[in-house]
Design a protein around this motif. Sequence first.
Motif, short mmCIF file in Angstrom:
data_model
loop_
_atom_site.label_atom_id
_atom_site.label_comp_id
_atom_site.label_asym_id
_atom_site.label_seq_id
_atom_site.Cartn_x
_atom_site.Cartn_y
_atom_site.Cartn_z
N PHE A 296 0.85 -1.19 0.00
CA PHE A 296 0.00 0.00 0.00
C PHE A 296 0.89 1.25 0.00
N PRO A 297 0.58 2.24 -0.87
CA PRO A 297 -0.62 2.34 -1.70
C PRO A 297 -0.44 1.84 -3.14
N ASP A 298 0.77 1.37 -3.48
CA ASP A 298 1.08 1.10 -4.89
C ASP A 298 0.11 0.13 -5.54
N ASP A 299 -0.17 -1.00 -4.89
CA ASP A 299 -1.06 -1.99 -5.50
C ASP A 299 -2.48 -1.47 -5.59
N PHE A 300 -2.91 -0.65 -4.64
CA PHE A 300 -4.24 -0.06 -4.71
C PHE A 300 -4.32 0.91 -5.89
N LEU A 301 -3.27 1.69 -6.09
CA LEU A 301 -3.28 2.64 -7.20
C LEU A 301 -3.31 1.93 -8.55
N GLU A 302 -2.53 0.85 -8.68
CA GLU A 302 -2.55 0.09 -9.93
C GLU A 302 -3.93 -0.54 -10.15
N THR A 303 -4.52 -1.03 -9.07
CA THR A 303 -5.86 -1.61 -9.16
C THR A 303 -6.87 -0.59 -9.64
N MET A 304 -6.78 0.62 -9.14
CA MET A 304 -7.70 1.68 -9.56
C MET A 304 -7.55 1.98 -11.04
N GLN A 305 -6.33 1.89 -11.55
CA GLN A 305 -6.12 2.12 -12.98
C GLN A 305 -6.84 1.08 -13.81
N TYR A 306 -6.75 -0.18 -13.42
CA TYR A 306 -7.48 -1.23 -14.13
C TYR A 306 -8.98 -0.97 -14.07
N LEU A 307 -9.48 -0.69 -12.88
CA LEU A 307 -10.92 -0.52 -12.71
C LEU A 307 -11.45 0.72 -13.41
N SER A 308 -10.60 1.70 -13.62
CA SER A 308 -11.01 2.93 -14.31
C SER A 308 -11.08 2.75 -15.82
N ASN A 309 -10.57 1.63 -16.32
CA ASN A 309 -10.60 1.33 -17.75
C ASN A 309 -11.99 0.80 -18.11
N ASP A 310 -12.69 1.52 -18.97
CA ASP A 310 -14.05 1.12 -19.35
C ASP A 310 -14.08 -0.25 -20.04
N GLN A 311 -12.94 -0.68 -20.59
CA GLN A 311 -12.89 -1.97 -21.26
C GLN A 311 -12.77 -3.13 -20.28
N PHE A 312 -12.49 -2.81 -19.03
CA PHE A 312 -12.31 -3.86 -18.02
C PHE A 312 -13.60 -3.96 -17.21
N GLN A 313 -14.43 -4.91 -17.56
CA GLN A 313 -15.76 -5.03 -16.98
C GLN A 313 -15.75 -6.03 -15.82
N VAL A 314 -15.88 -5.52 -14.60
CA VAL A 314 -15.88 -6.39 -13.43
C VAL A 314 -17.19 -6.34 -12.64
N GLU A 315 -18.11 -5.47 -13.05
CA GLU A 315 -19.35 -5.31 -12.29
C GLU A 315 -20.09 -6.63 -12.06
#
Length: 349
Positions: A296-315
């Motif tokens: 923390f916080p590096d892995d959280f920040l990288e995770t947020m980048q993935y989740l902010s990508n509209d092409q990455f659908q995790v809902e």
Amino acid sequence: MKGTKERKDKEQPGGERNRVLELILKKPYEMELRESTVLPRPSGDEVKIRLIYGGICGTDLSVFKGTIHYATYPVRPGHELLGTIVEAGEKARYPVGTRVVVLPNTFCGQCDKCRIGKTNICRHKKSLGINTDGGFSQEFVISSRFVLPVPAELPDEKAILIEPFAVVVHAFQKVNVNKDTSVAVIGCGTEGTLAVLLASHLGAEVTAIDINPAKLDMVKGMAPHVRTLHTEQCAGQSFDVVIEAAGAKDSIETGMKLVTPGGSMVLIGITQETRFPVAHVVRNELTLYGSIIYTFPDDFLETMQYLSNDQFQVEPVVSKVMPVSEFRQAFENASSGSFGKIILDFRGA
């Protein structure tokens, strides 16, 4: 985080008492929703967080069932936490109104592991909802060292996945996964499903493996291009990378047999022991990695980048959002193995 006993004797200035609803696990299988004792104002670097969502994870279920030996009771469960800062101490890192996700594993910052950046294996680590009070409460107080602002573009339904997904992001840093990689993920709970989606997003050829056909069907519904196999269908298969996310003795032993010569296996799931085929590992030059939580916080920040990508659908990983008043049914659903992530909604509790 302020413990239950510490909350008893504090009042708000002017004699006002600030009471909120919280879940308390008195002992295994005995949980209740009750009005808390007095909640203090934050001081120093602390913030008071009003909870939006709390995710139920496998660890919560293990604490509920009494199968984690270092858990303490009574304890307030909950460590997958998304909320808004409503009060802040004079030295808090973030202002009132900031939407934040919580780091549920504290670290001292002083031990030999922390000094080299391995805060995930801090020698003095405490785990919220296990051996110190967690966050399944309308409001709670915690040091602002252990919270991180959430990007405005991330909806709550994605943001609540930051903490569990960071476990997977951290694990994937140990191996090289790309379009030329074949990946098997064993165990299709939340972590396993997120691992399937991340490996697929990175272009790998992905196979999801589980003993529960319902979980395989859920994965197929989220990622139709991913191949699914029942554990009994794995004979003769081999993969460059195997991610073990079930935390079961048999799945670890199966996984080691599935790694191609020169390949790697990452252990995310936890079990007490398993049979270790030393000759097989040595002769095939396999690499085994253990991976625990995240930095923390590096892995959280990288995770947020993935989740902010509209092409990455995790809902679709989230099966249900349920009001906290229905916590008994929520825990029952989460224990059944028939659902994805179950979220408790604390708004308007």
